[in-house]
Design a protein around this motif. Structure first.
Motif, PDB file in Angstrom:
ATOM      1  N   ASP A  14      -4.122   8.460   9.679  1.00  9.82           N
ATOM      2  CA  ASP A  14      -2.684   8.219   9.608  1.00  9.82           C
ATOM      3  C   ASP A  14      -2.343   6.875   8.971  1.00  9.82           C
ATOM      4  O   ASP A  14      -1.276   6.728   8.376  1.00  9.82           O
ATOM      5  CB  ASP A  14      -2.054   8.335  10.993  1.00  9.82           C
ATOM      6  N   LEU A  15      -3.233   5.890   9.073  1.00 10.12           N
ATOM      7  CA  LEU A  15      -3.024   4.627   8.381  1.00 10.12           C
ATOM      8  C   LEU A  15      -2.952   4.862   6.877  1.00 10.12           C
ATOM      9  O   LEU A  15      -2.177   4.216   6.176  1.00 10.12           O
ATOM     10  CB  LEU A  15      -4.150   3.642   8.698  1.00 10.12           C
ATOM     11  N   ASP A  16      -3.722   5.809   6.372  1.00 13.21           N
ATOM     12  CA  ASP A  16      -3.749   6.124   4.939  1.00 13.21           C
ATOM     13  C   ASP A  16      -2.713   7.159   4.526  1.00 13.21           C
ATOM     14  O   ASP A  16      -2.752   7.643   3.400  1.00 13.21           O
ATOM     15  CB  ASP A  16      -5.147   6.620   4.540  1.00 13.21           C
ATOM     16  N   ASP A  17      -1.778   7.498   5.410  1.00  8.97           N
ATOM     17  CA  ASP A  17      -0.735   8.477   5.075  1.00  8.97           C
ATOM     18  C   ASP A  17       0.349   7.774   4.247  1.00  8.97           C
ATOM     19  O   ASP A  17       1.300   7.213   4.772  1.00  8.97           O
ATOM     20  CB  ASP A  17      -0.138   9.070   6.354  1.00  8.97           C
ATOM     21  N   HIS A  18       0.171   7.802   2.928  1.00 10.12           N
ATOM     22  CA  HIS A  18       1.079   7.087   2.032  1.00 10.12           C
ATOM     23  C   HIS A  18       2.498   7.628   2.107  1.00 10.12           C
ATOM     24  O   HIS A  18       3.469   6.873   2.022  1.00 10.12           O
ATOM     25  CB  HIS A  18       0.566   7.160   0.595  1.00 10.12           C
ATOM     26  N   GLU A  19       2.648   8.927   2.267  1.00  5.12           N
ATOM     27  CA  GLU A  19       3.987   9.513   2.315  1.00  5.12           C
ATOM     28  C   GLU A  19       4.763   8.994   3.516  1.00  5.12           C
ATOM     29  O   GLU A  19       5.918   8.588   3.393  1.00  5.12           O
ATOM     30  CB  GLU A  19       3.879  11.036   2.363  1.00  5.12           C
TER      31      GLU A  19
END
Length: 161
Positions: A14-19
């Motif tokens: 979730d840290l890498d969830d750019h959207e």
């Protein structure tokens, strides 16, 4: 830090969830900070690892907010596209980009939001010719054009910038 733990793996994903980070930065930050606290309370990470996780969230959120501000283009704005010498090379309004004289199908492009967080520009059937990044229109294989706001519409009336 043991990333094999399912709670920790989900947090990193979730840290890498750019959207989520770009669309709702405050919700993104609050959720990840809360979950980092829960991961600490469950003993999955120590205090130093928790501190690093919180710093990563704050840095990612700050970056997203700064990027959104620099990427902002007035949706009702009318822009001149200026080349490196300050000469007018085209124009952009809420309906599209017009290069050169703006006449002809190949001189008109449409703008749409792309997954890479830039506004992708395409002709007719979606051939990519560039993107809007900050206040520049970056054409593929050509020098960038600077966006210069000249007017915007309010209640249908054109107001000079």
């Amino acid at each position: 830090m043991n990333r094999q733990n399912p709670f920790l793996s989900a947090w990193w994903r979730d840290l890498d969830d750019h959207e989520a980070r770009f669309d709702m930065p405050s919700v993104y930050q609050a959720d990840l900070l809360k979950r980092a606290g829960e991961i600490l309370a469950d003993g999955i990470v120590d205090e130093l690892e928790h501190f690093s996780m919180c710093e990563l969230v704050r840095a990612a959120t700050s970056h997203a907010i700064e990027e959104k501000a620099s990427d902002y283009v007035q949706p009702n704005g009318q822009y001149q596209l200026l080349d490196g010498n300050g000469q007018i090379a085209g124009r952009m309004d809420g309906y599209g980009i017009y290069l050169g004289d703006g006449v002809g199908i190949y001189n008109r492009a449409i703008a749409r939001r792309g997954a890479d967080r830039f506004r992708v520009i395409g002709f007719g059937l979606g051939t990519t010719i560039g993107c809007i990044c900050g206040q520049n229109f970056n054409q593929i294989g050509l020098p960038p054009l600077r966006l210069h706001l000249v007017a915007y519409r309010v209640n249908g009336e054109l107001i000079p910038a």
